[in-house]
Enzyme design. Structure first.
Site, short mmCIF file in Angstrom:
data_model
loop_
_atom_site.label_atom_id
_atom_site.label_comp_id
_atom_site.label_asym_id
_atom_site.label_seq_id
_atom_site.Cartn_x
_atom_site.Cartn_y
_atom_site.Cartn_z
N ASP A 31 0.87 -1.19 0.00
CA ASP A 31 0.00 0.00 0.00
C ASP A 31 0.91 1.23 0.00
OD1 ASP A 31 -3.23 0.23 1.14
OD2 ASP A 31 -2.04 2.05 0.97
N ALA A 75 -6.83 0.91 -5.29
CA ALA A 75 -7.50 1.61 -6.39
C ALA A 75 -7.88 3.01 -5.93
CB ALA A 75 -8.78 0.87 -6.79
N TYR A 141 -14.73 5.49 -13.33
CA TYR A 141 -14.31 4.52 -12.29
C TYR A 141 -14.74 3.11 -12.72
CZ TYR A 141 -14.95 1.80 -7.99
OH TYR A 141 -14.95 0.80 -7.04
N1 NAD Z 1 -16.08 0.23 -0.52
C1 NAD Z 1 -16.98 -0.26 -1.39
O1 NAD Z 1 -18.19 -0.27 -1.11
C2 NAD Z 1 -16.52 -0.82 -2.71
C3 NAD Z 1 -17.49 -1.21 -3.65
C4 NAD Z 1 -17.07 -1.75 -4.86
C5 NAD Z 1 -15.72 -1.93 -5.11
N2 NAD Z 1 -14.79 -1.53 -4.19
C6 NAD Z 1 -13.37 -1.73 -4.51
O2 NAD Z 1 -12.75 -2.35 -3.40
C7 NAD Z 1 -11.40 -1.93 -3.26
C8 NAD Z 1 -11.15 -1.45 -1.86
O3 NAD Z 1 -12.07 -0.43 -1.50
P1 NAD Z 1 -11.97 0.32 -0.10
O4 NAD Z 1 -13.31 0.89 0.20
O5 NAD Z 1 -11.31 -0.59 0.89
O6 NAD Z 1 -10.98 1.51 -0.50
P2 NAD Z 1 -9.83 2.21 0.36
O7 NAD Z 1 -9.59 3.55 -0.25
O8 NAD Z 1 -10.17 2.15 1.83
O9 NAD Z 1 -8.58 1.28 0.09
C9 NAD Z 1 -7.79 1.36 -1.07
C10 NAD Z 1 -6.33 1.24 -0.65
O10 NAD Z 1 -5.51 1.26 -1.81
C11 NAD Z 1 -4.37 2.06 -1.56
N3 NAD Z 1 -3.88 2.54 -2.85
C12 NAD Z 1 -4.55 3.32 -3.75
N4 NAD Z 1 -3.77 3.56 -4.82
C13 NAD Z 1 -2.58 2.92 -4.61
C14 NAD Z 1 -1.38 2.79 -5.35
N5 NAD Z 1 -1.21 3.39 -6.53
N6 NAD Z 1 -0.36 2.05 -4.82
C15 NAD Z 1 -0.52 1.44 -3.62
N7 NAD Z 1 -1.63 1.54 -2.88
C16 NAD Z 1 -2.65 2.26 -3.36
C17 NAD Z 1 -4.89 3.16 -0.64
O11 NAD Z 1 -3.87 3.80 0.12
C18 NAD Z 1 -5.88 2.41 0.24
O12 NAD Z 1 -5.25 1.87 1.39
C19 NAD Z 1 -11.20 -0.88 -4.35
O13 NAD Z 1 -10.56 -1.49 -5.43
C20 NAD Z 1 -12.60 -0.44 -4.70
O14 NAD Z 1 -12.67 0.02 -6.04
C21 NAD Z 1 -15.16 -0.97 -2.99
#
Ligand code: NAD
Length: 329
Positions: A31, A75, A141
């Site tokens: 991360d 992401a 997205y």
């Molecule tokens: N939260 C939801 O309801 C939901 C719904 C559908 C899909 N998703 C997908 O689930 C995944 C996680 O979601 P979340 O809510 O835990 O998000 P989040 O933002 O809490 O976690 C994403 C993590 O990725 C890290 N990150 C981002 N870009 C990076 C990079 N270039 N290099 C290294 N680390 C990087 C961030 O620091 C963060 O810790 C994502 O891919 C999101 O698209 C989430």
């Protein structure tokens, strides 16, 4: 198994990491902490701090390590921002993913579980949504996630990579008082409603004239623990040769007003709300059919009840009102 979890400092990735460790997998979190929290990473996991977009830095950070599987959650995930700055989304959710494949496959990775989204479907005409519905994203997205799914299909065809894309609907709730939702900015309904309950603020309802039973948008909420468990099911399923996209939801939709009502019951507080204009691109109803995940992955969600989901999020909020900035109780 030796597993690399990208985005493991984030909301969902940290709980996936917790579940992998609980099942005895040697787990490394990758991360860049751009959005996640150092304190969210379970102590038993190794941690590599690097930005996936920087391929040279990625290669250096992973040198000498080996992995068998990747869970790719890192992401950028804000729908509104993705419409203002699509380049950020295609760079972080598509190009960075290619970097990840190119740098981890030589280290032994032959399977990947990818965090995809309901946003790949766009604005479906009927519900529940099954995996054979048309994929017509209405924001960049969703498009960036769908494009990376097709990258995975090509790597499967050309390089033998096994892949499963989990199309999450709305992740919600907290795994424990240790790990819960803490986004900045927070755009998700349940934490916003609970914050309003705790602080006496107002919740905005974006549109109350949708073609839904009470006019507000309907979404499918899935408990974070159930979501995390699906990743382990997916990892096992790939050993049986299973690949492709799978929806993850409860199959039950709840409107914005229902979420507010249940939150009032859970917190014992009355929650003020105000109707605001619709947000562009918000479909009226998004509800999953997860039949395929249940039947093929053997996924068996246990925490589908909305009240239980909100209760877990409320416990997390009470324990850490400022998220990871609050000292642990
Ligand atoms: N939260 C939801 O309801 C939901 C719904 C559908 C899909 N998703 C997908 O689930 C995944 C996680 O979601 P979340 O809510 O835990 O998000 P989040 O933002 O809490 O976690 C994403 C993590 O990725 C890290 N990150 C981002 N870009 C990076 C990079 N270039 N290099 C290294 N680390 C990087 C961030 O620091 C963060 O810790 C994502 O891919 C999101 O698209 C989430």
């Amino acid at each position: 198994m030796k597993v690399l979890v990208t985005g493991g400092a984030g909301y969902i990735g940290s709980v996936v990491t917790e579940r992998l460790l609980a099942e005895g997998h040697e787990t490394t979190v990758l991360d860049d902490l751009s959005e996640g929290h150092r304190d969210a990473i379970p102590a038993a996991a190794s941690f590599v701090e690097v930005d996936l977009r920087d391929r040279a830095a990625l290669r250096g950070a992973l040198a000498g390590r080996s992995f068998e599987a990747v869970m790719h959650l890192a992401a950028s995930c804000l729908v509104g921002e993705s419409m203002e700055n699509p380049g950020k989304y295609f760079e972080n959710n598509l190009s960075a993913g290619v970097n990840l494949l190119e740098e981890t496959m030589p280290l032994g990775v032959d399977r990947i579980v990818f965090s995809s989204t309901a946003a790949t479907y766009g604005d479906p005409e009927t519900i529940p949504i099954t995996e054979d519905f048309p994929t017509e994203p209405t924001n960049s997205y969703g498009a960036s996630k769908l494009l990376f799914e097709s990258v995975l299909a090509w790597y499967s065809r050309l390089k033998g990579l096994k892949w499963i894309a989990l199309r999450y609907f709305n992740a919600a709730g907290a795994a424990s008082e240790e790990r819960g939702e803490d986004h900045d900015p927070e755009t998700h309904l349940i934490p916003l409603v609970l914050k309003a309950a705790a602080e006496g603020g107002e919740v905005q309802i974006f549109g109350d004239d949708y073609p839904t039973p009470d006019g507000t948008c309907v979404r499918d909420y899935i408990h974070i623990r159930d979501l995390a468990d699906a990743h382990l099911d997916a990892m096992r399923a790939m050993e049986r040769g299973i690949e492709g996209p799978f929806n993850l939801g409860n199959g039950a939709g709840f409107s914005v007003r229902e979420v507010i009502q249940v939150s009032e019951a859970v917190t014992g507080k009355s929650i003020r709300s105000r109707v605001a204009p619709r947000r562009p691109g918000d479909p009226p109803s998004l509800v999953a059919s997860s039949k395929r995940a249940r039947e093929i992955l053997g996924w068996n969600p246990q925490r589908g009840d909305l009240k239980g989901i909100i209760e877990s999020a409320w416990q997390w909020h009470l324990a850490r009102p400022d998220g990871y900035r609050s000292a642990a109780t």
